[in-house]
Design a protein around this motif. Sequence first.
Motif, PDB file in Angstrom:
ATOM      1  N   ASP A   1      47.238  40.278  41.799  1.00 55.21           N
ATOM      2  CA  ASP A   1      46.445  39.055  41.666  1.00 55.21           C
ATOM      3  C   ASP A   1      45.008  39.451  41.972  1.00 55.21           C
ATOM      4  O   ASP A   1      44.603  39.523  43.128  1.00 55.21           O
ATOM      5  CB  ASP A   1      46.940  37.977  42.622  1.00 55.21           C
TER       6      ASP A   1
ATOM      7  N   ASN B   1      46.955  29.431  50.271  1.00 53.01           N
ATOM      8  CA  ASN B   1      47.079  28.451  49.194  1.00 53.01           C
ATOM      9  C   ASN B   1      47.922  27.254  49.615  1.00 53.01           C
ATOM     10  O   ASN B   1      48.512  26.596  48.783  1.00 53.01           O
ATOM     11  CB  ASN B   1      47.737  29.101  47.977  1.00 53.01           C
TER      12      ASN B   1
ATOM     13  N   MET C   1      42.720  37.516  44.331  1.00 51.48           N
ATOM     14  CA  MET C   1      43.070  37.577  45.743  1.00 51.48           C
ATOM     15  C   MET C   1      43.130  39.016  46.247  1.00 51.48           C
ATOM     16  O   MET C   1      43.719  39.289  47.287  1.00 51.48           O
ATOM     17  CB  MET C   1      44.389  36.841  45.996  1.00 51.48           C
TER      18      MET C   1
ATOM     19  N   ASN D   1      50.621  33.633  46.608  1.00 51.15           N
ATOM     20  CA  ASN D   1      49.771  33.873  45.460  1.00 51.15           C
ATOM     21  C   ASN D   1      49.208  32.540  44.998  1.00 51.15           C
ATOM     22  O   ASN D   1      49.741  31.476  45.309  1.00 51.15           O
ATOM     23  CB  ASN D   1      50.559  34.519  44.321  1.00 51.15           C
ATOM     24  N   ARG D   2      48.131  32.576  44.220  1.00 45.88           N
ATOM     25  CA  ARG D   2      47.493  31.335  43.800  1.00 45.88           C
ATOM     26  C   ARG D   2      48.442  30.435  43.033  1.00 45.88           C
ATOM     27  O   ARG D   2      48.382  29.210  43.146  1.00 45.88           O
ATOM     28  CB  ARG D   2      46.276  31.647  42.925  1.00 45.88           C
ATOM     29  N   ASN D   3      49.341  31.018  42.243  1.00 47.48           N
ATOM     30  CA  ASN D   3      50.189  30.221  41.368  1.00 47.48           C
ATOM     31  C   ASN D   3      51.645  30.223  41.795  1.00 47.48           C
ATOM     32  O   ASN D   3      52.526  29.938  41.009  1.00 47.48           O
ATOM     33  CB  ASN D   3      50.077  30.736  39.934  1.00 47.48           C
ATOM     34  N   ASP D   4      51.870  30.552  43.044  1.00 44.28           N
ATOM     35  CA  ASP D   4      53.249  30.612  43.511  1.00 44.28           C
ATOM     36  C   ASP D   4      53.328  29.985  44.885  1.00 44.28           C
ATOM     37  O   ASP D   4      53.225  30.648  45.891  1.00 44.28           O
ATOM     38  CB  ASP D   4      53.754  32.055  43.557  1.00 44.28           C
TER      39      ASP D   4
ATOM     40  N   ARG E   1      44.680  41.743  45.263  1.00 45.49           N
ATOM     41  CA  ARG E   1      46.016  42.338  45.343  1.00 45.49           C
ATOM     42  C   ARG E   1      46.267  43.105  44.054  1.00 45.49           C
ATOM     43  O   ARG E   1      46.280  42.519  42.974  1.00 45.49           O
ATOM     44  CB  ARG E   1      47.078  41.259  45.577  1.00 45.49           C
ATOM     45  N   ASN E   2      46.439  44.411  44.175  1.00 45.84           N
ATOM     46  CA  ASN E   2      46.568  45.264  42.992  1.00 45.84           C
ATOM     47  C   ASN E   2      47.587  46.350  43.271  1.00 45.84           C
ATOM     48  O   ASN E   2      47.262  47.528  43.426  1.00 45.84           O
ATOM     49  CB  ASN E   2      45.214  45.872  42.624  1.00 45.84           C
TER      50      ASN E   2
ATOM     51  N   ALA F   1      41.487  37.387  51.125  1.00 50.28           N
ATOM     52  CA  ALA F   1      42.237  36.360  50.400  1.00 50.28           C
ATOM     53  C   ALA F   1      42.297  35.114  51.265  1.00 50.28           C
ATOM     54  O   ALA F   1      41.980  35.146  52.458  1.00 50.28           O
ATOM     55  CB  ALA F   1      43.641  36.851  50.037  1.00 50.28           C
TER      56      ALA F   1
END
Length: 357
Positions: free
Chosen positions: A133, A262, A136, A4-7, A138-139, A259
């Motif tokens: 996200d 990252n 990206m 994920n963008r923040n992980d 992702r839902n 996506a």
Amino acid sequence: MLRNRNDEQMGRAVRSWSLPLRRFGAIAVVVAGLAVGVTVYAATSAVKPLGPASASNPAQRMSVVAVIGGRPFSPTSPWNTPIARNTQWFETALLHTHRDGPMHYWVGTGNAIVWYSKPTDPLWTFQMPNFIDAAMNRNRPAQTISVRAPANLRNGGDVDGVLVVVDGSRYYEVWHATVNPTTRTVTGQAWAMGDFVSGPGAGTVGNNDGVRASNFSWAAGLITGHDLASGEIDHALAIALPAPLLLASANSHRPPATAWDNGAGRGPIRMGSRIGIPAGVAKPSGLSSIGSMMFDALQRYGAFVGDYVGGDWPMFYTDQNTVTPQQVAPLYEFWNYGGSADMDKIAPLLRVADYQP
């Protein structure tokens, strides 16, 4: 690798630079019987080849998918769509050269396991988390799903611990899957689901088709026992690129990827790019039978960039349940083939479709 963008912890690569000890995310795939009367096989069963799937014959389509290694997804899926004749091809030396000489290509033979379940197999409870996200695509809100699968179900066994289950015509993918055989529950950190027979397996805007970094399904693009038995790879391949080749920055992907990675990628090739061999290029001499099949697949369908891989070499993938390491060794084990494996002959012909990296 899935991130994920923040992980940055999600999908972090295991990087081992020693050739024999390279480790990559392992995958387990489980397929349930899809049609009455179709014979399905456990993980150790021999492969029984079928002819190519036919869009005009749904019963045959269901049978092919239900047999080990049969080609999944819709005939119009990116994976099953040949390269357009008017495709423009672009050269990049990174596909052919490495700091120590020629670029070698790896084939991951320990990454994907395809299990076939039966109607008599037990029900498992998949307790899926929120995996959302929007940037990206992702839902996936949290869900609890009942899935029929073999009693000895497990994930792939490596740090990524990916598991893909196809139950009926639906498939479910889990990243970092924890399998509890006592309670018959599966949990994980990321997931996806879709239609294994008529879905695309890639390219859905708004949600992820799978748990690769590109949102591709892990069931797509594998070299399978069905491919080897039929004498052709009748679909596009999945390929992962190392950091010097892969562009890893926000919105750096292109269709059918939805996506980007990252991670540590610092190269020019975008996630989702199609790599292949232009039409009319002659097949190199001296290829093995699997090498000839690989050339044909790369010229007809190409390979989609779907992931980042640690190490130095780009990597293709096999279904380890139906393909042994020995069967694909001629593709990449250059140290056992006089310094030139099949991919060493094929790699100089590879180009990137539709844009200059």
